[in-house]
Write a protein that holds these residues in place. Structure first.
Motif, PDB file in Angstrom:
ATOM      1  N   GLY A 195       0.779  -1.241   0.000  1.00 56.35           N
ATOM      2  CA  GLY A 195       0.000   0.000   0.000  1.00 56.35           C
ATOM      3  C   GLY A 195       0.809   1.288   0.000  1.00 56.35           C
ATOM      4  O   GLY A 195       0.271   2.349   0.313  1.00 56.35           O
ATOM      5  N   PHE A 196       2.087   1.216  -0.373  1.00 54.02           N
ATOM      6  CA  PHE A 196       2.855   2.462  -0.497  1.00 54.02           C
ATOM      7  C   PHE A 196       2.430   3.165  -1.789  1.00 54.02           C
ATOM      8  O   PHE A 196       1.967   2.519  -2.729  1.00 54.02           O
ATOM      9  CB  PHE A 196       4.363   2.169  -0.513  1.00 54.02           C
ATOM     10  N   GLY A 197       2.591   4.471  -1.835  1.00 53.64           N
ATOM     11  CA  GLY A 197       2.073   5.259  -2.955  1.00 53.64           C
ATOM     12  C   GLY A 197       2.957   5.236  -4.187  1.00 53.64           C
ATOM     13  O   GLY A 197       4.027   4.635  -4.206  1.00 53.64           O
ATOM     14  N   ASN A 198       2.455   5.905  -5.237  1.00 52.97           N
ATOM     15  CA  ASN A 198       3.186   6.000  -6.501  1.00 52.97           C
ATOM     16  C   ASN A 198       4.098   7.225  -6.461  1.00 52.97           C
ATOM     17  O   ASN A 198       3.637   8.322  -6.148  1.00 52.97           O
ATOM     18  CB  ASN A 198       2.205   6.167  -7.665  1.00 52.97           C
ATOM     19  N   CYS A 199       5.343   7.043  -6.843  1.00 51.55           N
ATOM     20  CA  CYS A 199       6.311   8.153  -6.826  1.00 51.55           C
ATOM     21  C   CYS A 199       5.938   9.196  -7.870  1.00 51.55           C
ATOM     22  O   CYS A 199       5.673   8.867  -9.015  1.00 51.55           O
ATOM     23  CB  CYS A 199       7.702   7.612  -7.123  1.00 51.55           C
ATOM     24  N   THR A 200       5.895  10.479  -7.474  1.00 50.92           N
ATOM     25  CA  THR A 200       5.665  11.528  -8.471  1.00 50.92           C
ATOM     26  C   THR A 200       6.850  12.488  -8.552  1.00 50.92           C
ATOM     27  O   THR A 200       6.698  13.626  -8.989  1.00 50.92           O
ATOM     28  CB  THR A 200       4.362  12.313  -8.193  1.00 50.92           C
ATOM     29  N   ASN A 201       8.007  12.013  -8.167  1.00 52.05           N
ATOM     30  CA  ASN A 201       9.255  12.765  -8.349  1.00 52.05           C
ATOM     31  C   ASN A 201       9.235  14.167  -7.729  1.00 52.05           C
ATOM     32  O   ASN A 201       9.643  15.134  -8.363  1.00 52.05           O
ATOM     33  CB  ASN A 201       9.595  12.879  -9.841  1.00 52.05           C
ATOM     34  N   HIS A 242      -4.122  10.580 -19.796  1.00 53.28           N
ATOM     35  CA  HIS A 242      -3.255  11.342 -18.882  1.00 53.28           C
ATOM     36  C   HIS A 242      -4.075  11.839 -17.679  1.00 53.28           C
ATOM     37  O   HIS A 242      -3.622  11.749 -16.536  1.00 53.28           O
ATOM     38  CB  HIS A 242      -2.640  12.516 -19.646  1.00 53.28           C
ATOM     39  N   ILE A 243      -5.280  12.328 -17.935  1.00 53.66           N
ATOM     40  CA  ILE A 243      -6.120  12.858 -16.850  1.00 53.66           C
ATOM     41  C   ILE A 243      -6.623  11.728 -15.961  1.00 53.66           C
ATOM     42  O   ILE A 243      -6.549  11.817 -14.727  1.00 53.66           O
ATOM     43  CB  ILE A 243      -7.317  13.658 -17.420  1.00 53.66           C
ATOM     44  N   ILE A 244      -7.102  10.641 -16.589  1.00 51.07           N
ATOM     45  CA  ILE A 244      -7.635   9.523 -15.797  1.00 51.07           C
ATOM     46  C   ILE A 244      -6.542   8.999 -14.862  1.00 51.07           C
ATOM     47  O   ILE A 244      -6.769   8.797 -13.669  1.00 51.07           O
ATOM     48  CB  ILE A 244      -8.161   8.395 -16.715  1.00 51.07           C
ATOM     49  N   TYR A 245      -5.344   8.814 -15.414  1.00 48.58           N
ATOM     50  CA  TYR A 245      -4.266   8.288 -14.567  1.00 48.58           C
ATOM     51  C   TYR A 245      -3.808   9.283 -13.511  1.00 48.58           C
ATOM     52  O   TYR A 245      -3.373   8.886 -12.436  1.00 48.58           O
ATOM     53  CB  TYR A 245      -3.121   7.729 -15.424  1.00 48.58           C
ATOM     54  N   ALA A 246      -3.931  10.569 -13.822  1.00 48.73           N
ATOM     55  CA  ALA A 246      -3.589  11.573 -12.802  1.00 48.73           C
ATOM     56  C   ALA A 246      -4.493  11.388 -11.594  1.00 48.73           C
ATOM     57  O   ALA A 246      -4.038  11.418 -10.441  1.00 48.73           O
ATOM     58  CB  ALA A 246      -3.747  12.973 -13.381  1.00 48.73           C
ATOM     59  N   PHE A 247      -5.784  11.155 -11.859  1.00 45.82           N
ATOM     60  CA  PHE A 247      -6.722  10.984 -10.748  1.00 45.82           C
ATOM     61  C   PHE A 247      -6.518   9.648 -10.040  1.00 45.82           C
ATOM     62  O   PHE A 247      -6.541   9.587  -8.810  1.00 45.82           O
ATOM     63  CB  PHE A 247      -8.175  11.154 -11.229  1.00 45.82           C
ATOM     64  N   ILE A 248      -6.281   8.586 -10.823  1.00 41.43           N
ATOM     65  CA  ILE A 248      -6.049   7.271 -10.200  1.00 41.43           C
ATOM     66  C   ILE A 248      -4.832   7.356  -9.260  1.00 41.43           C
ATOM     67  O   ILE A 248      -4.889   6.941  -8.101  1.00 41.43           O
ATOM     68  CB  ILE A 248      -5.815   6.184 -11.282  1.00 41.43           C
ATOM     69  N   LEU A 249      -3.744   7.944  -9.774  1.00 41.05           N
ATOM     70  CA  LEU A 249      -2.515   8.054  -8.963  1.00 41.05           C
ATOM     71  C   LEU A 249      -2.762   8.897  -7.717  1.00 41.05           C
ATOM     72  O   LEU A 249      -2.311   8.550  -6.622  1.00 41.05           O
ATOM     73  CB  LEU A 249      -1.383   8.668  -9.791  1.00 41.05           C
ATOM     74  N   THR A 250      -3.498  10.004  -7.894  1.00 43.25           N
ATOM     75  CA  THR A 250      -3.740  10.888  -6.748  1.00 43.25           C
ATOM     76  C   THR A 250      -4.559  10.187  -5.674  1.00 43.25           C
ATOM     77  O   THR A 250      -4.239  10.276  -4.488  1.00 43.25           O
ATOM     78  CB  THR A 250      -4.443  12.181  -7.202  1.00 43.25           C
ATOM     79  N   VAL A 251      -5.607   9.473  -6.109  1.00 41.70           N
ATOM     80  CA  VAL A 251      -6.456   8.773  -5.131  1.00 41.70           C
ATOM     81  C   VAL A 251      -5.620   7.727  -4.390  1.00 41.70           C
ATOM     82  O   VAL A 251      -5.663   7.632  -3.151  1.00 41.70           O
ATOM     83  CB  VAL A 251      -7.673   8.123  -5.840  1.00 41.70           C
ATOM     84  N   GLN A 252      -4.835   6.947  -5.145  1.00 41.79           N
ATOM     85  CA  GLN A 252      -4.003   5.926  -4.495  1.00 41.79           C
ATOM     86  C   GLN A 252      -2.990   6.555  -3.539  1.00 41.79           C
ATOM     87  O   GLN A 252      -2.737   6.032  -2.455  1.00 41.79           O
ATOM     88  CB  GLN A 252      -3.251   5.124  -5.562  1.00 41.79           C
TER      89      GLN A 252
END
Lengths: 252, 238
Positions: A215-221, B69-79
């Motif tokens: 459950g660690f997050g995704n790196c956004t640099n 790009h937008i969908i993944y931005a939201f998926i990444l942010t939520v995670q």
């Protein structure tokens, strides 16, 4: 010349991972400025015990900056503002101002649930190492030390990566709760050496999979991790992990 | 599939779609400069693109890139919010090394999308879309008369100001996004990190400066833009 300081410690109290938690404060008087911050907390605990209160719980072990146990988020920075890259135990009271309120919080990340107060459960890192952070060595007669040639630069860089003590400051600082700096350092320390190459692809895949599973997050640099790392690990390691992982997946 | 269910895979999707969009923005910026030189030449480009099958195919591809790009931005942010946990720090101290843009990519992205909607309304709706639905004059000019639509849009100070805000947001987004994309691809290291950062800064600054130049020129000097005779330009088709 050492001088004495009066400070207020605002520390986090929490009974287990489910508890909501809250701050409490304690005034420390006449603390010599060459006292270490952990020693100051020891003094605070002595005073709390003497007053019949429950002492403040925090992790610590070697107190010489090499074990990676201490883990306090001090005034908004993991390990506090130490003289140079160093852990909480190397933080001294001379870094604070007279009358200052010092806020002490635990590593806050879903991957590190609070055990009590500022002591957090970092076994997630051990699980990531178990997933692949090793080389499979067949026992037998040891090889001649010079049998495998390794460029000095690679050996030095591998050593720099290996100096990661797994304290978790990278996760604590990251707004995404990402463990990429830790995982990438642990992948790099072996990926840079010929002994680590045979299992490099398997290792990168297994460790990233475990990191995601926990459950660690995704790196956004954002680079917050390398800014606070007490061992000065860099995001060049993260680029190397990305490379190793993508290469491994494409080779499947 | 590792691209969708691993953290590095998801970041790779952001990285590749981002790079493709940067290349499109670069092409768009270069195209706009033509309008400063010759309105006629600019409209020739508009005609060339128009609602031809290849322009529609490219636009569809581009829209897909934006949406992914937008969908993944939201998926990444939520995670990432979930990974961060519910407990917020009482005190946070931002290290000097951490760029503001890097921590606000979603907010910047949302501003970019809002600007994009305005942009589609001002131009695409009256140009390609008008031609597709068979109502070519719905915007008041020929659908291939991009030059007139530029004069009309940037002659309106409110639109011009909104476009400037939009461009600044894109600039911030790109200054972080460009080196970050290379980092995610693994094409970075101790040396290349600084190089990509420099390339990203210079590239995004040039592109955004070109866009800004066009907005400001059409806003403040609508009579002096695009006045060169297309026939005299060296690349003109005789």
């Amino acid at each position: 010349m050492a001088k004495n300081l009066n400070v207020t410690i605002k520390f986090w109290k929490q009974n287990g991972p489910k508890d909501k938690g809250h701050f409490e404060t304690h005034d420390l008087k006449n603390i010599p400025d060459d006292t270490s911050f952990l020693e100051a907390l020891d003094i605070m605990n002595e005073e709390l015990i003497a007053a019949g209160k429950e002492p403040f719980v925090f992790d610590h072990d070697c107190r010489e900056g090499i074990c990676g146990m201490c883990s306090l988020y001090i005034n908004g920075t993991p390990h506090g503002k130490t003289e140079r890259g160093a852990t909480t135990c190397q933080l001294y009271m001379r870094r604070f101002k007279e009358g200052e309120t010092i806020t002490v919080e635990p590593w806050r990340s879903a991957g590190f649930p609070v055990i009590k107060d500022c002591m957090v459960d970092r076994t997630a890192f051990d699980k990531i190492i178990q997933a692949g952070g090793y080389t499979t060595v067949r026992t037998g007669a040891p090889q001649d030390a010079n049998a495998i040639l390794i460029p000095k630069q690679d050996a030095d860089e591998a050593m720099d990566c290996a100096s990661c003590i797994g304290c978790g400051a990278c996760v604590a600082a990251c707004k995404n709760g990402s463990a990429m700096l830790f995982v990438s350092s642990k992948v790099s320390q072996l990926a840079l050496l010929p002994q680590g190459r045979p299992e490099a692809a398997k290792r990168a895949k297994a460790m990233v999979a475990k990191m995601d599973e926990l459950g660690f997050g995704n790196c956004t640099n954002t680079r917050a991790c390398e800014a606070v790392c007490p061992k000065c690990e860099t995001i060049a390691n993260i680029a190397r992990l990305n490379r190793e992982f993508i290469k491994a997946k494409l080779a499947d | 599939m590792w691209l969708f269910n691993s953290s590095i895979g998801r970041k790779l999707i952001m990285s590749v779609t981002g790079i493709a969009l940067v290349l499109f923005v670069t092409f768009h910026g270069c195209m706009n400069v033509v309008a400063l030189i010759s309105g006629e030449a600019y409209n020739t480009i508009c005609t060339l693109l128009g609602s031809n099958w290849y322009a529609i195919a490219a636009t569809t591809g581009l829209a897909a890139l934006v949406v992914i790009h937008i969908i993944y931005a939201f998926i990444l942010t939520v995670q990432n919010r979930k990974a961060r946990g519910n407990n917020k720090y009482a005190v946070t101290d931002k290290p000097e090394k951490v760029e503001w843009a890097s921590q606000n990519m979603l907010v910047l992205g949302i501003i970019v999308v809002l600007g994009l909607l305005l942009h589609l309304f001002n131009f695409w709706y009256n140009m390609m879309f008008a031609e597709i639905i068979g109502n070519p004059m719905q915007g008041g000019f020929e659908p291939t008369d991009g030059f007139s639509y530029m004069k009309q849009t940037f002659g309106n100070p409110i639109f011009s100001c909104l476009y400037i805000i939009w461009l600044v947001a894109i600039w911030f987004h790109l200054t972080h996004g460009m080196w970050s994309a290379m980092q995610t691809l693994g094409l970075s290291g101790h040396v290349w990190f600084n190089r990509w950062k420099c390339i990203g800064q210079v590239w995004s600054t040039i592109i955004i400066a070109l866009f800004l130049l066009v907005v400001l020129a059409f806003w403040f000097c609508p009579d002096c833009v695009g006045q060169c005779d297309f026939k005299l330009l060296p690349f003109a088709v005789k």
